[in-house]
Enzyme design. Structure first.
Site, PDB file in Angstrom:
ATOM      1  CG  PHE A  53      -1.897  -1.058   1.341  1.00  0.00           C
ATOM      2  CD1 PHE A  53      -2.792  -1.283   0.295  1.00  0.00           C
ATOM      3  CD2 PHE A  53      -1.977  -1.849   2.466  1.00  0.00           C
ATOM      4  CE1 PHE A  53      -3.734  -2.294   0.383  1.00  0.00           C
ATOM      5  CE2 PHE A  53      -2.918  -2.858   2.562  1.00  0.00           C
ATOM      6  CZ  PHE A  53      -3.803  -3.087   1.521  1.00  0.00           C
ATOM      7  CD  GLU A  54      -1.208   6.020  -2.499  1.00  0.00           C
ATOM      8  OE1 GLU A  54      -0.407   6.727  -3.118  1.00  0.00           O
ATOM      9  OE2 GLU A  54      -2.433   6.026  -2.715  1.00  0.00           O
ATOM     10  N   GLY A  55       0.725   3.901   1.547  1.00  0.00           N
ATOM     11  CA  GLY A  55       1.038   4.461   2.859  1.00  0.00           C
ATOM     12  C   GLY A  55       2.381   3.978   3.395  1.00  0.00           C
TER      13      GLY A  55
ATOM     14  CG  HIS B 125       1.913   9.486  -2.844  1.00  0.00           C
ATOM     15  ND1 HIS B 125       1.452   8.340  -2.283  1.00  0.00           N
ATOM     16  CD2 HIS B 125       2.227  10.287  -1.808  1.00  0.00           C
ATOM     17  CE1 HIS B 125       1.482   8.445  -0.962  1.00  0.00           C
ATOM     18  NE2 HIS B 125       1.946   9.613  -0.652  1.00  0.00           N
TER      19      HIS B 125
END
Lengths: 256, 321
Positions: A53-55, B125
């Protein structure tokens, strides 16, 4: 107990998308249907599937009934192997550790470009959408599966704005733009499963969902579709797939 | 469109040399710490989406009626709404801007960007991450391979595509981002500002190194002995930090890893109210929750005991198994 004959469009998306994943793959997943589909695949067939996950999460096993509200919440870290900074987990894509990127989509075009930034002219937008998040990074750097609702206004000839690149203008234009790796692999909708032609890089129908005709898919698409010469019909969701999916999302957060 | 507004390296070094980096106590109140944030500054915001948002500091800055801030954050949630809606910020640099994926589009962001001339500057991002990292490394840019070929890149003349001098490949150079001040919320730190972060760290380490000032808010201030028992948990060194403020539930209604999850009833009600009327709904929300409470504790009381306890039970449950 689980009625295999009644299921929602979102459930179809999650189940068909989960079937595209293979055990052992490293999958970078967005929240919602992608997270559900990847977790479903883990539970049904792919215990060795690694979800990122990008977190900043490496190797998550999301808990049934406790789906994270985004890919940046503590629930994403449940039973994970590792947590990293978010720039560092994204850099794994650039290095090439990720097999599949897996996202939802708001608007897609014939070359698999995704728009999640603007409806209308970006200089004076009719609607300012939320933007790329990690979508641009994921689609620039790995092979993509996109699961999305099939509507004519979402399947357009050319997107208003390329937020997350597919094959850009087709042919070799993706490579020539500086993106030599990855590209659109599959698009999954409630009507069909799509791939992309090896040369032209245009979207084509690989398989129709059960009970869906070629005309129905074409009528709901804003550009001319090609159909694969070996066009097949997808097996409907099984009661086992539905049962596991409904255990994962009992509150129907993402499968209503 | 502006060039990237890069601060010259000598200036960056001179600013840092002039900071008091000694081992000294920096504990102060929210009101005092807000003095580091002046109108027109570049403000970097830690955490991501609904996680470890430095909400108490944002709350105080809005209460002190700061204006014309240029804020950056990897992913923006309701903090972005509140910064635009209150008039504190007119420019937000981020990769994604809505309240949260559960709620669709933010009508507040749409209103301010589509009709009020406020700027949402979109980067990927990774692009935001490489900008902070370059800032933290003391170099003017970093190369990356995403954003190429997209309209996200075409909208950003500050980013420069180049042919690699070693391989001839196309690469994108993104400029360093060195905020004037960073706001970061952590689980615990000592009075000097040695900060320990549990769980997801997002871009906070790069952000702290890149910024010219750092305001830490923390759930708890612990002794320096506690920090020294587990130095491997310390993610931000004290010499980056200029202010330490102890604020329990300082990310509410967002989450703080291991302590509380997002307060979803409050979030749902907020989104309903501001998306129904992004001007009046926001104004009423700000009056009730931001301007009228006399203290952060009063703000928490308005969110309500049940919400806080429920969110705490879920937050701590990460350590149950």
């Amino acid at each position: 107990m689980t009625e295999a004959s009644h299921y929602t469009a979102s459930e179809t998306l999650a189940i068909l998308a989960s079937r595209q994943l293979k055990d052992g793959q490293v999958v970078f997943a967005g929240v919602g249907t992608p997270l559900l589909a990847a977790t479903l695949a883990q539970q049904l067939r792919c215990p060795g599937l690694t979800i990122l996950f990008e977190g900043g999460v490496v190797g998550a096993f999301v808990e049934a009934g406790k789906l994270p509200p985004s890919t940046n919440d503590q629930r994403c870290t449940k039973r994970a192997n590792m947590v990293l900074g978010s720039a560092d987990v994204l850099l794994l894509l650039q290095r090439g550790y990720v097999d599949i990127g897996f996202m939802g989509g708001a608007q897609i075009d014939q070359f698999g470009n995704l728009n999640s930034s603007f409806i209308g002219d970006p200089a004076a937008p009719k609607t300012r959408l939320p933007g790329t998040g990690g979508g641009n990074d994921i689609s620039s750097l790995t092979n993509m599966i996109v699961a999305m609702k099939h509507e004519k206004r979402r399947f357009v000839e050319n997107v208003d704005f390329i937020t997350s690149p597919g094959f850009i203008r087709g042919g070799d234009s993706r490579r020539d733009s500086g993106l030599p790796a990855g590209g659109m692999f599959r698009v999954i909708t409630e009507l069909a499963v799509f791939g992309f032609d090896e040369r032209s890089r245009r979207m084509k129908v690989l398989a129709l969902n059960p009970g869906v005709s070629r005309e129905e898919v074409q009528d709901n698409t804003g550009f001319r579709l090609d159909f694969d010469e070996n066009l097949t019909v997808t097996e409907p969701p099984t009661s086992h797939e539905l049962q596991i999916l409904r255990q994962l999302d009992p509150d129907r957060l993402f499968t209503a | 469109m502006l060039e990237a507004q890069l601060e010259p390296y000598t200036q960056l070094r001179a600013d840092l040399a002039a900071r008091d980096r000694s081992l000294r106590e920096k504990v102060m109140s929210l009101e005092e710490a807000a003095g580091f944030v002046q109108d027109g500054m570049k403000v970097g915001i830690g955490g991501s989406t609904m996680s470890r948002t430095p909400m108490a500091m944002i709350w105080e800055i809005i209460r002190q009626r700061r204006q014309d801030l240029s804020c950056s954050r990897c992913i923006v949630s309701t903090d972005g709404d509140l910064l635009f809606g209150s008039g504190a910020a007119n420019h937000i640099i981020t990769s994604w801007f809505a309240q949260g994926i559960l709620w669709g589009l933010s009508k507040v962001m749409r209103h301010h960007v589509e009709t009020q001339g406020k700027r949402y500057e979109e980067w990927s991002h990774m692009g935001v991450g490489m900008r902070y990292r370059a800032g933290g490394m003391g170099v003017p840019f970093l190369p990356m391979r995403a954003m190429l070929g997209s309209d996200v890149m075409r909208q950003r003349p500050e980013a420069k595509p180049i042919d690699c001098p070693f391989t001839g490949e196309k690469l994108l150079l993104v400029p360093a981002l060195n905020p004037d001040v960073a706001l970061i919320h952590v689980q615990r730190c000592d009075a000097y500002g040695n900060a320990q972060i549990d769980g997801l760290q997002f871009m906070d380490i790069d952000l702290a190194l890149a910024a010219n000032r750092v305001i830490l808010t923390t759930e708890r201030i612990v002794s320096n002995d506690q920090i020294r028992r587990r130095p491997d948990h310390t993610k931000i060194p004290f010499f980056c930090v200029d202010a330490v403020v102890e604020v329990p539930y300082g990310a509410a209604p967002h989450e703080c890893f291991g302590i509380y999850e997002p307060m979803m009833k409050h979030m749902d009600a907020y989104v309903k109210q501001v998306n129904a009327d992004p001007v009046k709904g926001m104004q009423q929300y700000l009056e009730k929750y931001f301007y009228e409470p006399k203290s952060w504790n009063e703000y928490l009381a308005l969110i309500g005991m049940n919400e806080l306890l429920e969110a705490s039970q879920l937050g701590r449950s990460i350590y149950n198994d």
